[in-house]
Scaffold this motif. Structure first.
Motif, mmCIF file in Angstrom:
data_model
loop_
_atom_site.group_PDB
_atom_site.id
_atom_site.type_symbol
_atom_site.label_atom_id
_atom_site.label_comp_id
_atom_site.label_asym_id
_atom_site.label_seq_id
_atom_site.Cartn_x
_atom_site.Cartn_y
_atom_site.Cartn_z
ATOM 1 N N PHE A 162 19.795 -10.409 -30.335
ATOM 2 C CA PHE A 162 18.970 -11.162 -30.070
ATOM 3 C C PHE A 162 19.671 -12.569 -29.318
ATOM 4 O O PHE A 162 19.172 -13.008 -28.358
ATOM 5 N N GLU A 163 20.636 -12.499 -29.590
ATOM 6 C CA GLU A 163 21.670 -14.176 -28.953
ATOM 7 C C GLU A 163 21.845 -13.293 -27.643
ATOM 8 O O GLU A 163 21.723 -14.307 -26.606
ATOM 9 N N ARG A 164 22.346 -12.238 -27.322
ATOM 10 C CA ARG A 164 22.759 -11.918 -26.019
ATOM 11 C C ARG A 164 21.550 -11.792 -25.227
ATOM 12 O O ARG A 164 21.627 -12.086 -24.043
ATOM 13 N N GLY A 165 20.264 -11.279 -25.578
ATOM 14 C CA GLY A 165 19.174 -11.275 -24.958
ATOM 15 C C GLY A 165 18.905 -12.435 -24.303
ATOM 16 O O GLY A 165 18.357 -12.789 -23.315
ATOM 17 N N PHE A 166 18.742 -13.442 -25.344
ATOM 18 C CA PHE A 166 18.462 -14.849 -25.150
ATOM 19 C C PHE A 166 19.236 -15.684 -23.981
ATOM 20 O O PHE A 166 18.743 -15.974 -22.956
ATOM 21 N N ASN A 167 20.547 -15.513 -24.231
ATOM 22 C CA ASN A 167 21.420 -15.898 -23.463
ATOM 23 C C ASN A 167 21.221 -15.281 -21.899
ATOM 24 O O ASN A 167 21.359 -16.104 -20.955
ATOM 25 N N THR A 168 20.954 -14.004 -21.831
ATOM 26 C CA THR A 168 20.773 -13.291 -20.573
ATOM 27 C C THR A 168 19.633 -13.947 -19.886
ATOM 28 O O THR A 168 19.586 -14.160 -18.634
ATOM 29 N N GLY A 169 18.607 -14.047 -20.639
ATOM 30 C CA GLY A 169 17.076 -14.517 -19.881
ATOM 31 C C GLY A 169 17.237 -15.922 -19.466
ATOM 32 O O GLY A 169 16.816 -16.361 -18.538
ATOM 33 N N VAL A 170 17.995 -16.888 -20.238
ATOM 34 C CA VAL A 170 18.181 -18.153 -19.702
ATOM 35 C C VAL A 170 19.076 -18.284 -18.293
ATOM 36 O O VAL A 170 18.813 -18.721 -17.665
ATOM 37 N N GLU A 171 20.212 -17.509 -18.584
ATOM 38 C CA GLU A 171 20.986 -17.177 -17.204
ATOM 39 C C GLU A 171 20.402 -16.776 -16.061
ATOM 40 O O GLU A 171 20.609 -17.451 -14.885
ATOM 41 N N VAL A 172 19.676 -15.884 -16.291
ATOM 42 C CA VAL A 172 19.094 -15.390 -14.789
ATOM 43 C C VAL A 172 18.029 -16.407 -14.085
ATOM 44 O O VAL A 172 17.755 -16.312 -13.074
ATOM 45 N N VAL A 173 17.453 -17.061 -15.194
ATOM 46 C CA VAL A 173 16.648 -18.262 -14.529
ATOM 47 C C VAL A 173 17.409 -19.556 -13.950
ATOM 48 O O VAL A 173 17.197 -19.879 -12.850
ATOM 49 N N ASN A 174 18.376 -19.832 -14.820
ATOM 50 C CA ASN A 174 19.140 -21.298 -14.446
ATOM 51 C C ASN A 174 20.454 -21.121 -14.976
ATOM 52 O O ASN A 174 20.607 -21.250 -16.324
ATOM 53 N N SER A 175 21.525 -20.536 -14.338
ATOM 54 C CA SER A 175 22.866 -20.560 -14.936
ATOM 55 C C SER A 175 23.338 -21.823 -15.226
ATOM 56 O O SER A 175 24.235 -21.793 -16.083
ATOM 57 N N GLU A 176 22.782 -23.105 -15.023
ATOM 58 C CA GLU A 176 23.516 -24.286 -15.225
ATOM 59 C C GLU A 176 22.752 -24.896 -16.629
ATOM 60 O O GLU A 176 23.460 -25.788 -16.835
ATOM 61 N N ILE A 177 21.639 -24.209 -17.129
ATOM 62 C CA ILE A 177 21.423 -24.364 -18.477
ATOM 63 C C ILE A 177 22.392 -24.067 -19.519
ATOM 64 O O ILE A 177 22.866 -22.946 -19.592
ATOM 65 N N GLU A 178 22.763 -25.238 -20.415
ATOM 66 C CA GLU A 178 23.432 -24.801 -21.494
ATOM 67 C C GLU A 178 22.886 -24.037 -22.784
ATOM 68 O O GLU A 178 21.880 -24.509 -23.158
ATOM 69 N N VAL A 179 23.481 -22.973 -23.183
ATOM 70 C CA VAL A 179 22.989 -22.490 -24.246
ATOM 71 C C VAL A 179 23.908 -22.532 -25.725
ATOM 72 O O VAL A 179 25.222 -22.067 -25.354
ATOM 73 N N ILE A 180 23.663 -23.169 -26.731
ATOM 74 C CA ILE A 180 24.291 -23.070 -28.001
ATOM 75 C C ILE A 180 23.827 -22.141 -28.884
ATOM 76 O O ILE A 180 22.870 -22.083 -29.083
ATOM 77 N N ASN A 181 24.902 -21.589 -29.450
ATOM 78 C CA ASN A 181 24.510 -20.245 -30.395
ATOM 79 C C ASN A 181 25.166 -20.450 -31.761
ATOM 80 O O ASN A 181 26.391 -20.932 -31.831
ATOM 81 N N ARG A 182 24.396 -20.574 -32.703
ATOM 82 C CA ARG A 182 24.663 -20.764 -34.161
ATOM 83 C C ARG A 182 24.307 -19.897 -34.933
ATOM 84 O O ARG A 182 23.049 -19.210 -34.972
ATOM 85 N N TYR A 183 24.993 -19.857 -36.197
ATOM 86 C CA TYR A 183 24.648 -18.993 -37.223
ATOM 87 C C TYR A 183 24.721 -19.584 -38.436
ATOM 88 O O TYR A 183 25.453 -20.612 -38.776
ATOM 89 N N LEU A 184 23.726 -19.305 -39.497
ATOM 90 C CA LEU A 184 23.488 -19.870 -40.688
ATOM 91 C C LEU A 184 24.427 -19.223 -41.782
ATOM 92 O O LEU A 184 24.862 -19.842 -42.816
ATOM 93 N N GLY A 185 24.677 -17.998 -41.875
ATOM 94 C CA GLY A 185 25.457 -17.277 -42.688
ATOM 95 C C GLY A 185 24.509 -16.793 -43.796
ATOM 96 O O GLY A 185 24.990 -16.109 -44.730
ATOM 97 N N SER A 186 23.255 -16.847 -43.557
ATOM 98 C CA SER A 186 22.317 -16.451 -44.701
ATOM 99 C C SER A 186 20.835 -16.336 -44.132
ATOM 100 O O SER A 186 20.666 -17.175 -43.102
ATOM 101 N N PHE A 187 19.936 -15.660 -44.367
ATOM 102 C CA PHE A 187 18.555 -15.871 -44.114
ATOM 103 C C PHE A 187 17.647 -16.442 -44.973
ATOM 104 O O PHE A 187 16.514 -16.707 -44.780
ATOM 105 N N ASN A 188 18.303 -17.025 -46.137
ATOM 106 C CA ASN A 188 17.447 -17.981 -47.058
ATOM 107 C C ASN A 188 17.984 -19.042 -47.287
ATOM 108 O O ASN A 188 17.378 -20.108 -48.097
ATOM 109 N N ASP A 189 19.015 -19.905 -46.447
ATOM 110 C CA ASP A 189 19.610 -21.096 -46.641
ATOM 111 C C ASP A 189 18.779 -21.904 -45.954
ATOM 112 O O ASP A 189 19.027 -22.545 -44.697
ATOM 113 N N PHE A 190 17.671 -22.603 -46.428
ATOM 114 C CA PHE A 190 16.841 -23.530 -45.948
ATOM 115 C C PHE A 190 17.688 -24.808 -45.343
ATOM 116 O O PHE A 190 17.356 -25.372 -44.388
ATOM 117 N N SER A 191 18.548 -25.466 -46.305
ATOM 118 C CA SER A 191 19.001 -26.726 -46.231
ATOM 119 C C SER A 191 19.985 -26.509 -44.938
ATOM 120 O O SER A 191 20.089 -27.569 -44.183
#
Length: 321
Positions: A162-191
């Motif tokens: 999902f990350e690399r697909g999203f990054n590619t989509g942003v880049e092909v439209v405008n490579s000047e846009i900054e994309v920040i990728n983050r991970y939670l370490g869990s699918f259940n950590d609301f906080s």
């Protein structure tokens, strides 16, 4: 050949033809713990099976699972009653489908968005990066701050797709846009989801695309409080933040269900791991929300970039590392 023998043959053919036309395909669907009112894939698959039944002669039955421990009992119930096709929903049902497939080798099983490597199981899988590619295009066309983000739950291969697909989509439209990728370490950590999404807003992020499971509720809370835009993978999220979610990238269940049922009727059904992507029309934007929150110009642009991808003019980047 005598007239009497010919009459008997014609009569037998007529009887056979009638009995064949009267036959129906017995199809069952077992929900995961989201249930059939989840406004997501349990509900969509049930509706798609009901829709396809207008063109095919099906006997449909459904069983809802309240707990994960219900999966095996519900699947086995249909197997014991010799249903032709038994569907399970999502990767959490993989083990239950696997065990049922081993216990009932003469029954055919289908798992939606999961993989079970048994000879009597069809696994329907998806090129997640291509769904995320659409999200990236929308994000690049919609951002006003020129800073967008992707939030994943655990850093698995599927979520990194999902990350690399999203990054590619942003880049092909405008490579000047900054994309920040983050991970939670869990699918259940609301906080943690709420904390990280809040940090991203402080870094000028005005749009987040996420694949974070139940933890997504923390991201949605931040969006409501900070008034930022979101792109989701779960239509159920629209009810939680209708003014923040631009659209949902959905799997085209009507198309996929019809493909499976039709293949069974046409005797070309094969139990295998099948992977679907944009070339198969496997992903759709949630129509009502997209029409409400996105301009026709943006929708047209998304289609243009999609056609460029299908023509081989755009490639999804292989890794963000």
């Amino acid at each position: 050949m005598s007239y009497k023998k010919l009459s008997i043959i014609l009569l037998l053919l007529l009887i056979f033809s009638f009995s064949a036309s009267a036959q129906y395909l017995e199809v069952a669907l077992v929900s995961d713990i989201g249930g059939f009112e989840d406004n997501s894939y349990n509900e969509q698959l049930r509706e798609s099976l009901n829709n396809v039944n207008q063109n095919f002669n099906l006997k449909l039955e459904f069983r809802e699972s309240e707990l994960m421990t219900d999966y095996q009992e519900n699947i086995n119930h249909f197997a014991e009653n010799n249903f032709d096709l038994i569907w399970g929903t999502g990767f959490t049902m993989e083990q239950a489908v696997k065990e049922a497939a081993q216990m009932y080798p003469e029954i055919n099983f289908v798992i939606f968005d999961g993989i079970v490597e048994e000879e009597n199981v069809m696994s329907l899988t998806f090129r997640e990066e291509e769904a995320a590619f659409l999200a990236g295009i929308i994000a690049a066309l919609k951002t006003e701050s020129s800073t967008v983000a992707f939030i994943g739950g655990r850093e698995t291969e599927k979520i990194r797709n999902f990350e690399r697909g999203f990054n590619t989509g942003v880049e092909v439209v405008n490579s000047e846009i900054e994309v920040i990728n983050r991970y939670l370490g869990s699918f259940n950590d609301f906080s943690t989801a709420k904390e990280i999404s809040g940090e991203l807003v402080s870094q000028n992020v005005d749009l987040i695309f996420y694949a974070a499971g139940a933890a997504s509720k923390g991201i949605i809370d931040t969006a409501l409080e900070q008034n930022i835009n979101l792109i989701s993978l779960d239509a159920g999220d629209i009810d939680l933040a209708p003014n923040n979610i631009l659209t949902v990238i959905q799997k085209n269940t009507d198309y996929l269900v019809e493909q499976v049922i039709e293949s069974y009727y046409n005797d070309n059904y094969v139990n295998e791991i099948k992977e679907y992507g944009l070339v198969d029309n496997a992903f759709l934007l949630e129509e009502n929300q997209a029409e409400d929150r996105l301009s026709q110009e943006i929708l047209n642009k998304v289609e243009e970039y999609k056609q460029q991808f299908l023509a081989g003019e755009i490639e999804i980047r292989q890794s963000n590392q």
